[in-house]
Design a protein around this motif. Structure first.
Motif, short mmCIF file in Angstrom:
data_model
loop_
_atom_site.label_atom_id
_atom_site.label_comp_id
_atom_site.label_asym_id
_atom_site.label_seq_id
_atom_site.Cartn_x
_atom_site.Cartn_y
_atom_site.Cartn_z
N THR A 36 0.86 -1.19 0.00
CA THR A 36 0.00 0.00 0.00
C THR A 36 0.89 1.25 0.00
OG1 THR A 36 -0.06 -0.24 2.38
CG2 THR A 36 -1.95 -1.10 1.16
N GLY A 37 0.30 2.38 0.22
CA GLY A 37 1.07 3.64 0.23
C GLY A 37 0.71 4.48 -0.99
N ARG A 38 1.13 5.73 -0.94
CA ARG A 38 0.80 6.66 -2.04
C ARG A 38 1.40 6.21 -3.36
NH1 ARG A 38 1.38 11.23 2.46
NH2 ARG A 38 2.68 9.55 3.21
N THR A 39 2.64 5.68 -3.31
CA THR A 39 3.34 5.26 -4.53
C THR A 39 2.52 4.23 -5.30
OG1 THR A 39 5.32 5.47 -3.17
CG2 THR A 39 5.61 4.48 -5.35
N LEU A 66 1.08 -7.02 2.52
CA LEU A 66 2.19 -7.01 3.48
C LEU A 66 1.75 -6.75 4.90
CD1 LEU A 66 4.61 -4.68 1.50
CD2 LEU A 66 5.17 -7.00 2.25
N ASP A 67 0.76 -5.86 5.06
CA ASP A 67 0.53 -5.38 6.42
C ASP A 67 -0.87 -4.79 6.60
OD1 ASP A 67 1.00 -3.21 4.78
OD2 ASP A 67 2.89 -2.65 5.69
N TYR A 80 -5.93 -0.90 5.46
CA TYR A 80 -5.34 -1.27 4.17
C TYR A 80 -6.30 -2.15 3.37
CZ TYR A 80 -0.87 0.95 5.26
OH TYR A 80 0.11 1.87 5.53
N GLY A 132 6.99 -1.11 -1.52
CA GLY A 132 7.38 0.29 -1.48
C GLY A 132 8.46 0.40 -0.41
N ILE A 133 8.85 1.61 -0.10
CA ILE A 133 9.81 1.79 1.00
C ILE A 133 9.39 3.00 1.82
CG2 ILE A 133 11.43 3.15 -0.42
CD1 ILE A 133 13.72 1.77 1.20
N HIS A 138 11.66 1.04 6.08
CA HIS A 138 10.87 -0.17 6.28
C HIS A 138 10.35 -0.73 4.97
CE1 HIS A 138 6.94 2.34 7.14
NE2 HIS A 138 7.01 2.06 5.85
N GLY A 140 7.08 -3.35 4.13
CA GLY A 140 5.93 -3.68 4.97
C GLY A 140 5.97 -2.67 6.10
N PHE A 141 5.80 -3.14 7.33
CA PHE A 141 6.01 -2.25 8.48
C PHE A 141 7.18 -2.77 9.32
CE2 PHE A 141 1.59 -0.18 8.37
CZ PHE A 141 2.11 1.10 8.16
N GLN A 164 4.94 10.11 8.68
CA GLN A 164 4.75 9.92 7.23
C GLN A 164 3.30 9.57 6.89
OE1 GLN A 164 7.41 6.96 5.49
NE2 GLN A 164 6.22 6.89 3.62
N ASN A 165 2.68 8.71 7.72
CA ASN A 165 1.36 8.18 7.35
C ASN A 165 0.18 8.88 8.03
OD1 ASN A 165 2.81 6.44 5.80
ND2 ASN A 165 2.10 4.56 6.76
N LYS A 202 12.63 10.09 -1.28
CA LYS A 202 13.09 8.71 -1.10
C LYS A 202 14.57 8.53 -1.47
CE LYS A 202 9.08 7.03 0.16
NZ LYS A 202 8.08 6.33 -0.59
#
Ligand code: GLP
Length: 261
Positions: A36-39, A66-67, A80, A132-133, A138, A140-141, A164-165, A202
């Motif tokens: 997940t994440g913006r990327t 992942l998480d 997620y 992603g990173i 990290h 995942g987490f 960040q989140n 990044k």
């Protein structure tokens, strides 16, 4: 590890999407490890478009994320699970019963993690793991100091990750401070790994992850131990890499990449 540098975020995302599509076409019943994440939002938009326009078929795919945050009900818009339903699962023809995320509100989290690993094994393991990173390094987490042999478990999030989140939550203070995550050891068992990172913020962590020494202080450095890991970055995220010329040469000359240039 292979590093591919694309001039823009759009091109980096497109290349990652094409590699995922190639995996699904080669093996329609692939087990995909998802992130997940913006990327990833743009990447999932491209995959959805490939499904619509080119008939990319997810009907036999299985997925494991992942998480997941701990403590939110599954239907909360910030889980997620909700992210995946919104950005990918509702847009392609994957069977929702074949999509898996750890249940962050399970009554027994240790048991949930154990069962998550078991379900992954029963599905034959992950064919392609997307990553992603985070700014903490990290995957995942797996925050700094995560054992490089760790398995799926609960993990406390670092202040860097919370910073960040948290802006993604309507009330930043509501962001859970713990999450369930596949371990670094779990991730390293995937047959192939694909990391996507874009943007200048990044650049520092990508340089550490790719060219720095392997250390549990930067979980992503463990990817250097994986026999088939591809890192795709845009120019901005590649800014601090020492070996840029060499990575460019490989992409331009190695026959493996001929179809993607
Ligand atoms: C979250 C996820 C990570 C992901 C990271 C990247 O923290 N748990 O798996 O790599 O976001 O986020 P972004 O793409 O928003 O930079």
């Amino acid at each position: 590890m292979e590093v591919i540098i694309m001039p823009t975020e759009e091109k980096a995302t497109l290349l990652a999407s094409k590699l995922i599509a190639a995996q699904i076409r080669r093996k329609p019943a692939s087990t995909l490890g998802l992130a997940t994440g913006r990327t990833m939002e743009n990447l999932y938009a491209v995959l959805a478009e490939m499904h619509r326009n080119e008939g990319l078929d997810f009907s036999l795919c299985r997925s494991f994320n992942l998480d997941e945050y701990i403590g939110l009900p599954e239907e909360d818009p910030n889980t997620y699970r909700s992210y995946m339903n919104k950005h990918l699962f509702s847009k392609v023809n994957i069977d929702i019963r074949n999509t898996h995320l750890p249940h962050g509100n399970a009554p027994d989290l240790d048991l949930e993690c154990e069962q998550y690993e078991k379900r992954m094994k029963e599905c034959g393991g992950i064919d392609l793991q997307l990553l992603g990173i985070g700014r903490s390094g990290h995957i995942g987490f797996n925050e700094p100091l995560s054992s490089l042999a760790s398995r799926t478990r609960a993990k406390a999030l670092t202040p860097v990750t919370i910073e960040q989140n948290a802006p993604l939550f309507p009330r930043p203070e509501d962001m859970p401070k713990r999450a369930l995550t596949m371990g670094v050891g779990t991730i390293l068992e995937a047959r192939r790994i694909l990391m996507l990172a874009t943007g200048a913020e990044k650049a520092d962590i990508i340089a550490k992850a790719v060219e720095g020494p392997i250390t549990s202080m930067v979980s992503a450095t463990a990817l250097q131990l994986h026999p088939k890991c591809t890192v795709i970055v845009d120019d901005a995220a590649a800014e601090k890499l020492q070996g840029k010329d060499y990575y460019h040469w490989i992409f331009q000359n190695e026959p493996e990449w001929a179809d993607y240039r």
